[in-house]
Design an enzyme around this catalytic site. Structure first.
Site, PDB file in Angstrom:
ATOM      1  N   TYR A   1       2.708  10.037  -0.228  1.00 42.06           N
ATOM      2  CA  TYR A   1       3.815   9.512   0.591  1.00 42.06           C
ATOM      3  C   TYR A   1       5.177   9.835  -0.028  1.00 42.06           C
ATOM      4  O   TYR A   1       6.202   9.740   0.647  1.00 42.06           O
ATOM      5  CB  TYR A   1       3.707   7.985   0.798  1.00 42.06           C
ATOM      6  CG  TYR A   1       2.407   7.502   1.393  1.00 42.06           C
ATOM      7  CD1 TYR A   1       1.519   8.375   2.014  1.00 42.06           C
ATOM      8  CD2 TYR A   1       2.051   6.161   1.344  1.00 42.06           C
ATOM      9  CE1 TYR A   1       0.317   7.923   2.549  1.00 42.06           C
ATOM     10  CE2 TYR A   1       0.864   5.703   1.888  1.00 42.06           C
ATOM     11  CZ  TYR A   1      -0.010   6.597   2.480  1.00 42.06           C
ATOM     12  OH  TYR A   1      -1.194   6.138   3.007  1.00 42.06           O
TER      13      TYR A   1
ATOM     14  N   ASP B   1       0.846  -1.204   0.000  1.00 42.33           N
ATOM     15  CA  ASP B   1       0.000   0.000   0.000  1.00 42.33           C
ATOM     16  C   ASP B   1       0.880   1.251   0.000  1.00 42.33           C
ATOM     17  O   ASP B   1       1.642   1.481   0.935  1.00 42.33           O
ATOM     18  CB  ASP B   1      -0.883  -0.004   1.256  1.00 42.33           C
ATOM     19  CG  ASP B   1      -1.877   1.143   1.243  1.00 42.33           C
ATOM     20  OD1 ASP B   1      -2.956   0.992   0.631  1.00 42.33           O
ATOM     21  OD2 ASP B   1      -1.566   2.212   1.819  1.00 42.33           O
TER      22      ASP B   1
ATOM     23  N   HIS C   1      -7.677   9.373  -2.242  1.00 46.79           N
ATOM     24  CA  HIS C   1      -7.108   9.294  -0.880  1.00 46.79           C
ATOM     25  C   HIS C   1      -8.039   9.916   0.170  1.00 46.79           C
ATOM     26  O   HIS C   1      -8.243   9.349   1.238  1.00 46.79           O
ATOM     27  CB  HIS C   1      -5.738   9.983  -0.884  1.00 46.79           C
ATOM     28  CG  HIS C   1      -4.820   9.540   0.201  1.00 46.79           C
ATOM     29  ND1 HIS C   1      -3.455   9.549   0.057  1.00 46.79           N
ATOM     30  CD2 HIS C   1      -5.050   9.084   1.453  1.00 46.79           C
ATOM     31  CE1 HIS C   1      -2.899   9.107   1.184  1.00 46.79           C
ATOM     32  NE2 HIS C   1      -3.839   8.821   2.043  1.00 46.79           N
TER      33      HIS C   1
ATOM     34  N   LYS D   1      -2.625   5.863  -4.214  1.00 44.17           N
ATOM     35  CA  LYS D   1      -3.760   6.749  -3.939  1.00 44.17           C
ATOM     36  C   LYS D   1      -3.499   8.114  -4.540  1.00 44.17           C
ATOM     37  O   LYS D   1      -2.368   8.606  -4.516  1.00 44.17           O
ATOM     38  CB  LYS D   1      -3.976   6.883  -2.426  1.00 44.17           C
ATOM     39  CG  LYS D   1      -4.010   5.561  -1.705  1.00 44.17           C
ATOM     40  CD  LYS D   1      -4.333   5.732  -0.224  1.00 44.17           C
ATOM     41  CE  LYS D   1      -3.829   4.538   0.555  1.00 44.17           C
ATOM     42  NZ  LYS D   1      -2.399   4.603   0.907  1.00 44.17           N
TER      43      LYS D   1
HETATM   44  P1  NDP Z   1       0.098   1.232  11.898  1.00 42.28           P
HETATM   45  O1  NDP Z   1      -1.103   1.065  12.736  1.00 42.28           O
HETATM   46  O2  NDP Z   1       0.447   0.215  10.880  1.00 42.28           O
HETATM   47  O3  NDP Z   1       1.298   1.397  12.937  1.00 42.28           O
HETATM   48  C1  NDP Z   1       2.620   1.597  12.539  1.00 42.28           C
HETATM   49  C2  NDP Z   1       3.447   1.786  13.797  1.00 42.28           C
HETATM   50  O4  NDP Z   1       3.443   0.571  14.565  1.00 42.28           O
HETATM   51  C3  NDP Z   1       4.872   2.120  13.499  1.00 42.28           C
HETATM   52  O5  NDP Z   1       5.291   3.045  14.466  1.00 42.28           O
HETATM   53  C4  NDP Z   1       5.625   0.783  13.693  1.00 42.28           C
HETATM   54  O6  NDP Z   1       6.907   1.042  14.178  1.00 42.28           O
HETATM   55  C5  NDP Z   1       4.778   0.107  14.750  1.00 42.28           C
HETATM   56  N1  NDP Z   1       4.743  -1.368  14.606  1.00 42.28           N
HETATM   57  C6  NDP Z   1       4.380  -2.079  13.510  1.00 42.28           C
HETATM   58  N2  NDP Z   1       4.433  -3.401  13.766  1.00 42.28           N
HETATM   59  C7  NDP Z   1       4.834  -3.530  15.055  1.00 42.28           C
HETATM   60  C8  NDP Z   1       5.088  -4.647  15.899  1.00 42.28           C
HETATM   61  N3  NDP Z   1       4.912  -5.890  15.461  1.00 42.28           N
HETATM   62  N4  NDP Z   1       5.499  -4.410  17.176  1.00 42.28           N
HETATM   63  C9  NDP Z   1       5.667  -3.145  17.623  1.00 42.28           C
HETATM   64  N5  NDP Z   1       5.450  -2.042  16.864  1.00 42.28           N
HETATM   65  C10 NDP Z   1       5.032  -2.227  15.586  1.00 42.28           C
HETATM   66  O7  NDP Z   1       0.009   2.702  11.255  1.00 42.28           O
HETATM   67  P2  NDP Z   1       0.094   3.298   9.792  1.00 42.28           P
HETATM   68  O8  NDP Z   1      -0.395   4.693   9.899  1.00 42.28           O
HETATM   69  O9  NDP Z   1       1.443   3.108   9.199  1.00 42.28           O
HETATM   70  O10 NDP Z   1      -0.994   2.465   8.946  1.00 42.28           O
HETATM   71  C11 NDP Z   1      -0.677   1.388   8.091  1.00 42.28           C
HETATM   72  C12 NDP Z   1      -0.739   1.811   6.651  1.00 42.28           C
HETATM   73  O11 NDP Z   1      -2.025   2.326   6.318  1.00 42.28           O
HETATM   74  C13 NDP Z   1       0.189   2.973   6.287  1.00 42.28           C
HETATM   75  O12 NDP Z   1       1.540   2.609   6.256  1.00 42.28           O
HETATM   76  C14 NDP Z   1      -0.395   3.390   4.961  1.00 42.28           C
HETATM   77  O13 NDP Z   1       0.010   2.495   3.945  1.00 42.28           O
HETATM   78  C15 NDP Z   1      -1.884   3.287   5.270  1.00 42.28           C
HETATM   79  N6  NDP Z   1      -2.473   4.574   5.719  1.00 42.28           N
HETATM   80  C16 NDP Z   1      -3.479   5.126   4.958  1.00 42.28           C
HETATM   81  C17 NDP Z   1      -4.057   6.322   5.309  1.00 42.28           C
HETATM   82  C18 NDP Z   1      -5.152   6.883   4.463  1.00 42.28           C
HETATM   83  O14 NDP Z   1      -5.556   8.038   4.668  1.00 42.28           O
HETATM   84  N7  NDP Z   1      -5.684   6.146   3.507  1.00 42.28           N
HETATM   85  C19 NDP Z   1      -3.648   7.077   6.501  1.00 42.28           C
HETATM   86  C20 NDP Z   1      -2.607   6.401   7.265  1.00 42.28           C
HETATM   87  C21 NDP Z   1      -2.083   5.191   6.884  1.00 42.28           C
HETATM   88  P3  NDP Z   1       8.274   0.515  13.469  1.00 42.28           P
HETATM   89  O15 NDP Z   1       8.262   0.938  12.043  1.00 42.28           O
HETATM   90  O16 NDP Z   1       9.343   1.182  14.278  1.00 42.28           O
HETATM   91  O17 NDP Z   1       8.259  -0.986  13.650  1.00 42.28           O
END
Ligand code: NDP
Length: 279
Positions: free
Chosen positions: A49, A44, A107, A74
């Site tokens: 981004y 995704d 988006h 998006k």
């Molecule tokens: P997430 O809920 O996926 O959380 C990501 C965070 O969790 C990061 O800080 C990561 O840290 C941490 N994390 C991930 N896996 C673990 C684990 N197993 N243990 C501990 N910590 C963990 O948030 P996102 O906002 O990134 O959402 C996911 C995706 O959704 C985005 O990347 C994007 O592709 C999409 N998105 C879409 C939006 C929209 O408007 N359509 C808005 C926001 C997101 P670390 O990297 O340090 O592991």
């Protein structure tokens, strides 16, 4: 094995993918490359981004057959006018190094911009499908009224609605409205962007299964039938987040996690009715 979801246009999508928001640009190719090696086949990304090029580099280097990959991008909030949709979609294909994209979503609806006209934007995105350059058209952050309007005005139903959802913000009203139209729900921020990872109840359920809080939370989404794509830059966490299919939560555990919903107070991102950021 990641289950496949069948969408309303008969296309399919792995229910678990890999998110790429906020991965540092100079690390995107490496991180996405690691995710592909770990076994993710659904990626995704988004024009906003700024990392489509890095995703494209990782895809090209992976050697994975194109038909095994499911790539979502998006539309930038700055490109809602129909001519801009077409132009910016071409640039997305170029940056990703693909001649056809699997999923392209609006988006954000931006109801307070572009004279409130997200309908002609939606029509332009669906025209890309008619052109053969896009397989599936969808939306993101659409509230029930936004869905009703694009469907009523065009007769074209989005295949997916990508919305914020996690244990602190279940977003069930929008999930249910999407489902009523036959639209699959994709949950962004599935871990509450990290907010749920210290939760005591989730910790207890995780301990009972010998799993992590992240795994229990993602499993909850899977059992709710939503599509998820957690983001992480850590190879170990990529593997952890993929390992969701050897256990399941009981109905009582699912109910207990449902009770963590804080409604609006749990929302992490902006409200789609008022979000108006344009780059
Ligand atoms: P997430 O809920 O996926 O959380 C990501 C965070 O969790 C990061 O800080 C990561 O840290 C941490 N994390 C991930 N896996 C673990 C684990 N197993 N243990 C501990 N910590 C963990 O948030 P996102 O906002 O990134 O959402 C996911 C995706 O959704 C985005 O990347 C994007 O592709 C999409 N998105 C879409 C939006 C929209 O408007 N359509 C808005 C926001 C997101 P670390 O990297 O340090 O592991």
């Amino acid at each position: 094995m990641v289950p496949m979801i069948t969408l309303n246009d008969q296309s399919t999508l792995p229910q678990l993918g890999f998110g790429t928001a906020l991965i540092p640009l100079d690390q995107t190719a490496d991180v996405v490359g690691q995710a592909l090696q770990a076994g993710y086949r659904h990626i995704d990304t988004g024009q906003l981004y700024g990392n489509e090029q890095g995703v494209g580099t990782a895809i090209a280097a992976s050697g994975i057959p194109r038909e095994e990959l499911y790539v979502t991008s998006k539309l930038s909030t700055g490109d809602h006018r129909p001519d801009d949709v077409r132009r910016s979609f071409d640039k997305t294909l170029e940056r990703l190094g693909l001649d056809r994209l699997d999923f392209f979503l609006i988006h954000w609806p931006l109801p307070t911009r572009y004279d409130g006209d997200y309908v002609s934007t939606w029509k332009a995105v669906t025209d890309l499908v008619a052109d053969g350059r896009l397989r599936t058209a969808g939306v993101s952050n659409f509230e029930p009224a936004h869905l009703d309007r694009v469907i009523a005005d065009t007769g074209l139903v989005p295949a997916v609605n990508q919305i914020e959802a996690h244990p602190y913000f279940a977003n069930d009203t929008v999930r249910e409205a999407s489902r009523r139209h036959g639209i699959a729900v994709e949950a962004w921020g599935p871990l509450g962007q990290g907010a749920v990872l210290g939760n005591e109840l989730l910790g207890k359920i995780a301990a009972a299964h010998g799993k992590t809080i992240s795994q229990v939370t993602l499993r909850w989404h899977i059992q709710r039938g939503d599509v998820v794509f957690p983001k992480t830059t850590s190879r170990k966490r990529m593997e952890e987040n993929l390992d969701l299919f050897g256990f399941s939560l009981s109905a009582e555990e699912v109910e207990a996690i449902n009770s963590l919903d804080q409604g609006e107070a749990g929302r992490r991102g902006p409200h789609p009715d008022t979000f108006d950021y344009v780059p």
